[in-house]
Design an enzyme around this catalytic site. Structure first.
Site, mmCIF file in Angstrom:
data_model
loop_
_atom_site.group_PDB
_atom_site.id
_atom_site.type_symbol
_atom_site.label_atom_id
_atom_site.label_comp_id
_atom_site.label_asym_id
_atom_site.label_seq_id
_atom_site.Cartn_x
_atom_site.Cartn_y
_atom_site.Cartn_z
ATOM 1 N N GLY A 12 -19.269 -33.184 -20.530
ATOM 2 C CA GLY A 12 -18.153 -33.411 -21.462
ATOM 3 C C GLY A 12 -18.512 -34.400 -22.566
ATOM 4 N NE ARG A 16 -9.122 -38.702 -23.874
ATOM 5 C CZ ARG A 16 -8.556 -38.542 -22.681
ATOM 6 N NH1 ARG A 16 -7.511 -39.256 -22.334
ATOM 7 N NH2 ARG A 16 -9.045 -37.676 -21.815
ATOM 8 C CE LYS A 23 -16.049 -39.355 -20.116
ATOM 9 N NZ LYS A 23 -14.648 -38.908 -19.957
ATOM 10 C CE1 TYR A 101 -15.392 -33.477 -11.347
ATOM 11 C CE2 TYR A 101 -13.682 -34.771 -12.394
ATOM 12 C CZ TYR A 101 -14.096 -33.607 -11.787
ATOM 13 O OH TYR A 101 -13.203 -32.576 -11.629
ATOM 14 C CD GLU A 153 -6.420 -28.940 -13.157
ATOM 15 O OE1 GLU A 153 -6.641 -29.831 -13.989
ATOM 16 O OE2 GLU A 153 -6.669 -29.083 -11.935
ATOM 17 C CG ASN A 226 -10.547 -39.803 -19.395
ATOM 18 O OD1 ASN A 226 -11.512 -39.056 -19.243
ATOM 19 N ND2 ASN A 226 -9.515 -39.811 -18.585
#
Ligand code: UD1
Ligand code: CA
Length: 454
Positions: A12, A16, A23, A101, A153, A226
């Site tokens: 990803g 943000r 990230k 993750y 979700e 995030n």
């Protein structure tokens, strides 16, 4: 038991974060988040670690050359299910697969152990957490008997489902054989048009499998990052845990909220750490060590009873027992202080061995030097170790006394017991017990008329 394969999702963008750095390379406790996750996978005994990358792939790979990770590109981020699918060809059928993750850095191996330990072909392990504010997460659906039946979700959930507070952390474990059956069947007809990994839960239930749920000891363990606010939250949680550990192991912390450990800090008993101290890399503190406020200590070992006074900067240095350092000392790489040494304020050392009981109390630069025992370096002493091209050594024998404001032009040897007169510029070796004075002679002029203002 079948081999454990860990898949780390890290494709990803992390828009943000507002950053040119991918990230997962943003740091918690001085290390990229991804490195925390890789370490955890290794602790679990993973036979192979698969990293799914996309955005910033080259940077991510370059940052992890020391780790053995098998990278796979996900050119387009079509969803978490699509991401895991990129690794299928590389997963042995009998493997247990744990999905982590790259932006969830602080899950403990202990929590994950619970998911992978009892995993077999008939079970799926799912890590969930119950949150006061479940906003944004996938919700865990259970039947009246309390068994997990599916994940929905946020964007696909009904009002009723949105009220559920048990959410998906995203972390799950299942056998590779099942992933190979299920992932190709995923559809993207949902609110986000993505291939959701979470859809395999319902598939597992359909296939008659049991969903074993584990929960973390603390919600921070499964908090993803995030944005930089969440990064800072995780950092503070990590640091508060470190502070708890240190106090449990025998340290008194002036303020547990004002210590930062960015690496591995090992301590003895009765260690005292004042406020705003930063420890970086591998640092060892012996028993009865005290560290004053504002110190930065990197890759160093500080022996029993040593005292480091306020605002000292110490790097790749060993400090001997009962040594005194600072305030405002700077010990650069390659400094070794023996027992009972003293290095005082505004002293800089580099690649210097200081023998037992020797003192450099004030305002000096001592580099590329070897000092014997009981040497005394006066205030304002400089080892002139550099000619602009090469570095040279200064060697001072036991009991040498260097008067204040002296320059020792290296290479130079001052033998044991010798004395250097204050204000000298020493360019020639000095033998044992000699006095060397090298400065302009003083001339006193009687009745000298002072200049007057024009
Ligand atoms: C996901 C879960 C959600 C869970 C939440 C926890 C799905 C469909 N949803 O949602 O149930 O509550 O995590 O944080 O799985 N990634 C890729 N490739 C992709 C998409 C994502 O590598 O194509 C990576 C991201 O970099 C990130 C992770 O997977 O590290 C999660 O992706 P993200 O988009 O944040 O998932 P959520 O929508 O938060
Ligand atoms: Ca997320």
């Amino acid at each position: 038991m079948s081999p454990l394969h860990v898949v780390i999702l890290a494709a990803g963008q992390g828009s943000r974060m507002k950053s040119s750095l991918p990230k997962v390379l943003h740091k918690v406790a001085g290390r990229p988040m991804l490195h925390h996750v890789i370490d955890t996978a290794q602790t679990l005994g993973a036979e192979k670690i698969h990293g799914v990358i996309g955005h910033g792939a080259d940077q991510v790979k370059a940052s992890t050359t020391a780790h053995s990770v098998s990278w796979v590109m996900q050119e387009q981020q079509l969803g978490t299910g699509h991401a895991v699918a990129q690794t299928l060809a590389d997963l042995p059928d009998d493997a247990r697969v744990l999905v982590l993750y790259g932006d969830v850095p602080l899950t403990t191996a202990h929590t994950l152990q619970g998911l992978v330990e009892d995993l077999d072909e008939k079970t799926l392990g799912l890590l969930t957490v119950t949150l006061d504010n479940p906003q944004g997460y996938g919700r865990i659906l259970r039947n009246p008997a309390g068994q997990v039946t599916a994940i929905v979700e946020q964007k696909d959930a009904s009002a009723e489902q949105l009220a559920i507070k048990e959410v998906n952390t995203g972390i799950l474990a299942v056998s590779a054989r099942h992933l190979k059956t299920w992932l190709p069947q995923l559809s993207s007809s949902n609110a986000q048009g993505e291939y959701y990994l979470t859809d395999i839960i319902a598939m597992a239930v359909q296939a008659g499998m049991a969903v074993n749920v584990a929960q973390p000891g603390n919600p921070f363990e499964v908090q993803g990052v995030n944005n930089r606010l969440q990064l800072a939250e995780l950092e503070r949680w990590y640091q508060s845990r470190e502070a708890d550990r240190l106090m449990t192991e025998g340290a008194t912390l002036a303020d547990p909220a004002r210590i930062d450990v960015r690496g591995e800090l090992t301590i003895g008993n009765d260690v005292l750490i004042d406020v705003n101290v930063v420890f970086i890399g591998k640092v060892t503190l012996g028993s009865h060590v005290s560290i004053g406020p504002g110190c930065v200590i990197t890759d160093a070992s500080i022996a029993d009873g040593a005292q480091i006074h306020a605002h000292s900067i110490i790097e790749q240095t060993s400090v001997g027992p009962n040594a005194q350092v600072g305030p405002f000392a700077r010990l650069r790489p390659g400094t070794q202080l023996a027992a009972n040494t003293k290095v005082g304020n505004f002293v800089e050392t580099k690649k210097t061995i200081v023998g037992e009981g020797s003192k450099i109390n004030h305002l000096s630069y001592v580099g590329d030097a070897t000092l014997g025992a009981n040497v005394n370096i006066g205030a304002g002493t400089i080892t002139c170790n550099y000619d602009g091209v090469n570095k040279y050594q200064t060697v001072l024998g036991d009991g040498v006394f260097v008067g204040s404001n002296s320059s020792l032009v290296a290479p130079i040897t001052v033998a044991a017991g010798a004395t250097i007169g204050a204000g000298s510029t020493i360019t020639k070796n000095v033998s044992e017990h000699e006095l060397a004075v090298a400065r302009g002679r003083q001339r006193n002029v009687a009745g000298w008329p002072k200049p007057e203002k024009h």
